[in-house]
Design an enzyme around this catalytic site. Structure first.
Site, PDB file in Angstrom:
ATOM      1  N   SER A  11     -32.485  21.380 -18.583  1.00  0.00           N
ATOM      2  CA  SER A  11     -31.152  21.652 -19.119  1.00  0.00           C
ATOM      3  C   SER A  11     -30.713  20.505 -20.017  1.00  0.00           C
ATOM      4  O   SER A  11     -30.582  19.363 -19.554  1.00  0.00           O
ATOM      5  CB  SER A  11     -30.145  21.807 -17.975  1.00  0.00           C
ATOM      6  OG  SER A  11     -28.840  21.687 -18.497  1.00  0.00           O
ATOM      7  N   HIS A  47     -27.266  29.932 -21.119  1.00  0.00           N
ATOM      8  CA  HIS A  47     -26.469  30.232 -19.924  1.00  0.00           C
ATOM      9  C   HIS A  47     -24.998  30.182 -20.338  1.00  0.00           C
ATOM     10  O   HIS A  47     -24.442  29.100 -20.527  1.00  0.00           O
ATOM     11  CB  HIS A  47     -26.816  29.180 -18.847  1.00  0.00           C
ATOM     12  CG  HIS A  47     -26.003  29.263 -17.608  1.00  0.00           C
ATOM     13  ND1 HIS A  47     -25.973  28.246 -16.672  1.00  0.00           N
ATOM     14  CD2 HIS A  47     -25.194  30.231 -17.130  1.00  0.00           C
ATOM     15  CE1 HIS A  47     -25.175  28.588 -15.683  1.00  0.00           C
ATOM     16  NE2 HIS A  47     -24.678  29.781 -15.936  1.00  0.00           N
ATOM     17  N   ASP A 106     -30.448  27.405 -10.639  1.00  0.00           N
ATOM     18  CA  ASP A 106     -29.805  26.385 -11.479  1.00  0.00           C
ATOM     19  C   ASP A 106     -28.822  25.557 -10.657  1.00  0.00           C
ATOM     20  O   ASP A 106     -27.850  26.091 -10.110  1.00  0.00           O
ATOM     21  CB  ASP A 106     -29.064  27.109 -12.616  1.00  0.00           C
ATOM     22  CG  ASP A 106     -28.424  26.163 -13.616  1.00  0.00           C
ATOM     23  OD1 ASP A 106     -28.622  24.939 -13.510  1.00  0.00           O
ATOM     24  OD2 ASP A 106     -27.712  26.665 -14.516  1.00  0.00           O
ATOM     25  N   HIS A 117     -33.144  25.165 -21.276  1.00  0.00           N
ATOM     26  CA  HIS A 117     -31.899  25.738 -20.761  1.00  0.00           C
ATOM     27  C   HIS A 117     -30.708  25.158 -21.523  1.00  0.00           C
ATOM     28  O   HIS A 117     -30.559  23.932 -21.629  1.00  0.00           O
ATOM     29  CB  HIS A 117     -31.792  25.404 -19.271  1.00  0.00           C
ATOM     30  CG  HIS A 117     -30.677  26.067 -18.553  1.00  0.00           C
ATOM     31  ND1 HIS A 117     -30.736  27.383 -18.113  1.00  0.00           N
ATOM     32  CD2 HIS A 117     -29.460  25.602 -18.174  1.00  0.00           C
ATOM     33  CE1 HIS A 117     -29.609  27.692 -17.490  1.00  0.00           C
ATOM     34  NE2 HIS A 117     -28.809  26.628 -17.513  1.00  0.00           N
ATOM     35  N   MET A 150     -26.859  30.474  -8.990  1.00  0.00           N
ATOM     36  CA  MET A 150     -26.286  29.128  -9.124  1.00  0.00           C
ATOM     37  C   MET A 150     -26.326  28.447  -7.754  1.00  0.00           C
ATOM     38  O   MET A 150     -25.832  29.005  -6.771  1.00  0.00           O
ATOM     39  CB  MET A 150     -24.827  29.198  -9.606  1.00  0.00           C
ATOM     40  CG  MET A 150     -24.632  29.655 -11.040  1.00  0.00           C
ATOM     41  SD  MET A 150     -25.495  28.666 -12.277  1.00  0.00           S
ATOM     42  CE  MET A 150     -24.794  27.027 -11.990  1.00  0.00           C
ATOM     43  N   MET A 177     -20.546  26.065 -22.378  1.00  0.00           N
ATOM     44  CA  MET A 177     -19.283  26.024 -21.611  1.00  0.00           C
ATOM     45  C   MET A 177     -18.115  26.129 -22.573  1.00  0.00           C
ATOM     46  O   MET A 177     -18.143  25.497 -23.642  1.00  0.00           O
ATOM     47  CB  MET A 177     -19.190  24.720 -20.829  1.00  0.00           C
ATOM     48  CG  MET A 177     -20.356  24.491 -19.886  1.00  0.00           C
ATOM     49  SD  MET A 177     -20.097  23.019 -18.879  1.00  0.00           S
ATOM     50  CE  MET A 177     -21.639  22.954 -17.959  1.00  0.00           C
ATOM     51  N   ASP A 235     -26.723  25.082 -21.692  1.00  0.00           N
ATOM     52  CA  ASP A 235     -25.489  25.374 -20.960  1.00  0.00           C
ATOM     53  C   ASP A 235     -24.318  25.477 -21.925  1.00  0.00           C
ATOM     54  O   ASP A 235     -23.876  24.477 -22.492  1.00  0.00           O
ATOM     55  CB  ASP A 235     -25.225  24.274 -19.928  1.00  0.00           C
ATOM     56  CG  ASP A 235     -26.154  24.399 -18.739  1.00  0.00           C
ATOM     57  OD1 ASP A 235     -26.208  25.500 -18.158  1.00  0.00           O
ATOM     58  OD2 ASP A 235     -26.821  23.412 -18.391  1.00  0.00           O
ATOM     59  N   MET A 250     -21.474  30.094 -19.735  1.00  0.00           N
ATOM     60  CA  MET A 250     -20.367  29.895 -18.781  1.00  0.00           C
ATOM     61  C   MET A 250     -19.074  30.032 -19.567  1.00  0.00           C
ATOM     62  O   MET A 250     -18.389  29.038 -19.855  1.00  0.00           O
ATOM     63  CB  MET A 250     -20.507  28.513 -18.134  1.00  0.00           C
ATOM     64  CG  MET A 250     -21.611  28.470 -17.089  1.00  0.00           C
ATOM     65  SD  MET A 250     -22.089  26.796 -16.669  1.00  0.00           S
ATOM     66  CE  MET A 250     -23.275  26.487 -17.951  1.00  0.00           C
TER      67      MET A 250
HETATM   68  C1  DX5 Z   1     -24.170  23.516 -14.276  1.00  0.00           C
HETATM   69  C2  DX5 Z   1     -25.206  23.930 -15.273  1.00  0.00           C
HETATM   70  C3  DX5 Z   1     -26.568  23.437 -15.009  1.00  0.00           C
HETATM   71  C4  DX5 Z   1     -26.695  21.931 -15.072  1.00  0.00           C
HETATM   72  C5  DX5 Z   1     -27.727  21.570 -14.069  1.00  0.00           C
HETATM   73  O1  DX5 Z   1     -22.992  24.131 -14.576  1.00  0.00           O
HETATM   74  O2  DX5 Z   1     -25.283  25.355 -15.317  1.00  0.00           O
HETATM   75  O3  DX5 Z   1     -27.534  24.053 -15.844  1.00  0.00           O
HETATM   76  O4  DX5 Z   1     -27.106  21.426 -16.314  1.00  0.00           O
HETATM   77  O5  DX5 Z   1     -27.770  20.199 -13.963  1.00  0.00           O
HETATM   78  P1  DX5 Z   1     -28.458  19.491 -12.711  1.00  0.00           P
HETATM   79  O6  DX5 Z   1     -29.924  19.879 -12.748  1.00  0.00           O
HETATM   80  O7  DX5 Z   1     -28.220  18.047 -12.960  1.00  0.00           O
HETATM   81  O8  DX5 Z   1     -27.778  20.015 -11.482  1.00  0.00           O
HETATM   82 ZN    ZN Z   2     -27.017  26.241 -16.453  1.00  0.00          ZN
END
Ligand code: DX5
Ligand code: ZN
Length: 222
Positions: free
Chosen positions: A5, A66, A175, A28, A137, A32, A30, A68
């Site tokens: 990620s 991903h 994840d 990956h 998750m 947000m 993320d 969010m």
């Molecule tokens: C959290 C994200 C993850 C995050 C995971 O909201 O969806 O993808 O980057 O990070 P680690 O591996 O550090 O938990």
């Molecule tokens: Zn993620």
């Protein structure tokens, strides 16, 4: 299979960090929106730049977006056009999961659904055949570097059984909080695609990824 990620990568030297994990099957991303979760991270322009970089470097790595975000319906087209190969939306934000999954597939990407720790598996019961990926998750979304929630292991096992029975082609992704100490348990529970942010980027990413691969197979650290 692993999906580092880039949330935990150095965003000032993003492509240099991405280069260090080019051996991973997936990357990956993320996304947000500052609404579904407090942070704002990466938009389609950055995804496009990453795609271009990977193509220039001849790296065949799938981009795993991903989302969010509160309103994924507004974002799907832009992320696919920018080069995302997988689009994962959260089941919690939409009453139109079937429509969204259909749209993602129509655009030629793989359609994923993410479930927060508190969201029951039954949320995907009626669309299990319409998804290409299920993301469990194992932390509450929003931040990298949180601890894996151990009570999610039985949920991963149940998800694995469900997919094997109803949709064996779908990938089971996990994840949150994945590290060398828990990765083999997570794989034993049935996870196929492992996201790891801080465990990869907080130290030498290339070596950390290799350590995770070994640990996933139950092999000791080099
Ligand atoms: C959290 C994200 C993850 C995050 C995971 O909201 O969806 O993808 O980057 O990070 P680690 O591996 O550090 O938990
Ligand atoms: Zn993620």
């Amino acid at each position: 299979m692993f999906a580092p990620s880039i949330l935990s990568a150095d965003h000032g030297n993003l492509m240099a960090d991405i280069r260090k994990v080019r051996k991973a099957e997936y990357l990956h991303i993320d996304v947000m929106d500052g609404h579904f979760v407090p942070e704002i991270t990466i938009g389609p322009r950055v995804v496009k730049a990453i795609k271009r970089y990977l193509e220039e470097e001849n790296v065949r790595q799938r981009l795993d977006a991903h989302l969010m975000v509160t309103n994924p319906g507004l974002q799907i087209d832009k992320f696919v056009l920018s080069g995302a190969d997988i689009i994962t939306v959260h089941a919690e934000v939409t009453g139109h999961l079937h429509r969204l999954l259909g749209r993602i597939r129509e655009l030629g990407a793989m359609a994923g659904v993410a479930l927060n720790p508190a969201t029951p598996l039954s949320f995907i019961e009626e669309v299990v055949e319409d998804l290409d990926l299920l993301l469990i998750m194992t932390v509450n979304p929003g931040y990298g570097g949180q601890s894996f929630i151990p009570t999610m292991l039985p949920k991963i096992e149940r998800a694995s059984r469900l997919l094997k029975k109803e949709n064996p082609h779908a990938i089971l992704e996990v994840d949150g909080g994945v590290n060398v100490n828990n990765v083999s348990l997570i794989v034993d529970a049935g996870a196929e695609l492992l996201v790891a942010g801080s465990a990869v980027f907080n130290s030498d990413p290339e070596k950390s990824l290799e350590d995770l691969r070994r640990a996933a197979k139950g092999e000791p650290k080099e």
